[in-house]
Design a protein around this motif. Structure first.
Motif, short mmCIF file in Angstrom:
data_model
loop_
_atom_site.label_atom_id
_atom_site.label_comp_id
_atom_site.label_asym_id
_atom_site.label_seq_id
_atom_site.Cartn_x
_atom_site.Cartn_y
_atom_site.Cartn_z
N ASN A 21 0.83 -1.19 0.00
CA ASN A 21 0.00 0.00 0.00
C ASN A 21 0.87 1.25 0.00
OD1 ASN A 21 -2.72 0.74 -0.12
ND2 ASN A 21 -2.79 1.25 2.05
N GLU A 22 2.00 1.17 0.71
CA GLU A 22 2.93 2.29 0.77
C GLU A 22 3.48 2.63 -0.61
OE1 GLU A 22 7.07 3.57 3.09
OE2 GLU A 22 6.29 1.52 3.25
N THR A 23 3.80 1.60 -1.39
CA THR A 23 4.31 1.82 -2.75
C THR A 23 3.29 2.58 -3.60
OG1 THR A 23 5.73 -0.14 -2.73
CG2 THR A 23 5.04 0.69 -4.88
N LEU A 24 2.03 2.15 -3.52
CA LEU A 24 1.00 2.81 -4.31
C LEU A 24 0.87 4.28 -3.95
CD1 LEU A 24 0.30 -0.10 -5.20
CD2 LEU A 24 -2.11 0.57 -5.08
N TYR A 25 0.86 4.58 -2.66
CA TYR A 25 0.73 5.98 -2.24
C TYR A 25 1.97 6.79 -2.60
CZ TYR A 25 -3.73 5.42 0.11
OH TYR A 25 -5.07 5.22 0.36
N ASN A 26 3.15 6.17 -2.52
CA ASN A 26 4.38 6.87 -2.91
C ASN A 26 4.40 7.19 -4.40
OD1 ASN A 26 5.46 6.94 -0.34
ND2 ASN A 26 6.63 5.04 -0.58
N TRP A 27 3.90 6.25 -5.22
CA TRP A 27 3.95 6.42 -6.66
C TRP A 27 2.83 7.30 -7.20
CZ3 TRP A 27 5.24 0.87 -8.93
CH2 TRP A 27 6.58 0.56 -8.62
N TYR A 28 1.64 7.16 -6.63
CA TYR A 28 0.46 7.81 -7.23
C TYR A 28 -0.17 8.89 -6.35
CZ TYR A 28 0.86 3.54 -10.00
OH TYR A 28 1.32 2.51 -10.79
N GLY A 29 0.17 8.95 -5.10
CA GLY A 29 -0.41 9.93 -4.20
C GLY A 29 -1.71 9.46 -3.57
N ASP A 30 -2.68 9.15 -4.40
CA ASP A 30 -3.96 8.65 -3.91
C ASP A 30 -4.67 7.94 -5.06
OD1 ASP A 30 -4.85 10.71 -5.55
OD2 ASP A 30 -5.51 11.99 -3.90
N LYS A 31 -5.91 7.52 -4.82
CA LYS A 31 -6.65 6.77 -5.84
C LYS A 31 -6.88 7.62 -7.09
CE LYS A 31 -11.12 5.66 -5.51
NZ LYS A 31 -12.38 4.96 -5.14
N THR A 32 -7.20 8.87 -6.89
CA THR A 32 -7.42 9.76 -8.04
C THR A 32 -6.15 9.87 -8.87
OG1 THR A 32 -9.08 11.04 -6.84
CG2 THR A 32 -8.10 12.07 -8.77
N GLY A 33 -5.02 10.00 -8.21
CA GLY A 33 -3.75 10.09 -8.92
C GLY A 33 -3.45 8.83 -9.71
N LEU A 34 -3.77 7.68 -9.12
CA LEU A 34 -3.56 6.41 -9.82
C LEU A 34 -4.42 6.33 -11.07
CD1 LEU A 34 -3.31 2.91 -8.14
CD2 LEU A 34 -4.51 3.23 -10.29
N PHE A 35 -5.69 6.71 -10.95
CA PHE A 35 -6.56 6.62 -12.11
C PHE A 35 -6.25 7.70 -13.15
CE2 PHE A 35 -8.91 3.66 -9.54
CZ PHE A 35 -9.38 2.76 -10.48
N GLN A 36 -5.72 8.83 -12.70
CA GLN A 36 -5.27 9.83 -13.66
C GLN A 36 -4.13 9.27 -14.50
OE1 GLN A 36 -4.85 13.13 -10.64
NE2 GLN A 36 -5.59 14.35 -12.34
#
Length: 201
Positions: free
Chosen positions: A42-57
């Motif tokens: 989960n830490e990797t995802l937040y480090n890379w994308y910031g949040d869910k919106t950032g990931l989907f962007q």
């Protein structure tokens, strides 16, 4: 992490995000769920994308880049009849716009109350497709195959003839992805109507 490994991990995360989006919808898809499905932290995802919106962007941007590369490959034939290029690329464009990824992202945008994803999809889609198709229309005009004054109007006309309301009907689940032969038939019809409406005098 090496760039190659990081790219592979991002692809796995994207695949997990699309899978969960189809299964649970945007509201039901969480960063933790994506992390578990992709076997990332989960830490990797937040480090890379910031949040869910950032990931989907990033998914939107990645999808748009793939579309652009695909269209560029099929519209790069120097000296070819521009209308033949549109005939070739029309079914491909339909397949992309009506495909599972585009449908999933548009459904996510509809569920995003901030409007952020919708704005990104609109911006990326227009910026990805319009310049490429627009250049083909300009080439057709310069060769005397089409006649129009305003490029934006001609572009809007072509996309309306090609796509119409198919994308929204896909997003709301009213139709399945059209078969390839149906996509080719629609692309040919769109080009025929365009040639009649914008026929030189």
């Amino acid at each position: 992490m090496r760039d190659q490994n990081k790219t592979a991990r991002r692809a796995e995360i994207a695949q997990a995000a699309y899978a969960l989006l189809e299964e649970k919808g945007y509201a039901g898809t969480s960063m933790l769920g994506i992390a578990r499905r992709s076997r990332a932290s989960n830490e990797t995802l937040y480090n890379w994308y910031g949040d869910k919106t950032g990931l989907f962007q990033e998914l939107v941007s990645g999808n748009a880049a793939e579309v652009r590369a695909l269209l560029e490959r099929h519209l790069s034939g120097a000296g070819e009849n521009p209308l033949d290029s549109l005939r070739d690329v029309g079914p491909i464009l339909l397949d992309v716009l009506l495909g599972p990824r585009a449908v999933a992202l548009n459904r996510a945008a509809a569920a995003d109350q901030t409007g952020t994803l919708g704005a990104v999809i609109s911006e990326q889609g227009r910026e990805t497709i319009a310049p490429l198709i627009g250049q083909v229309l300009l080439d057709a005009r310069s060769q005397g195959l089409l006649a129009f004054d305003d490029l934006d109007d001609a572009l809007e006309l072509y996309l309306n003839l090609l796509v119409g309301d198919l994308q929204i009907r896909r997003v709301i689940g009213r139709i399945a992805l059209p078969k390839q032969e149906d996509q080719a038939r629609r692309a040919n019809a769109a080009l025929t109507h365009l040639s009649v409406i914008l026929a030189p005098n």
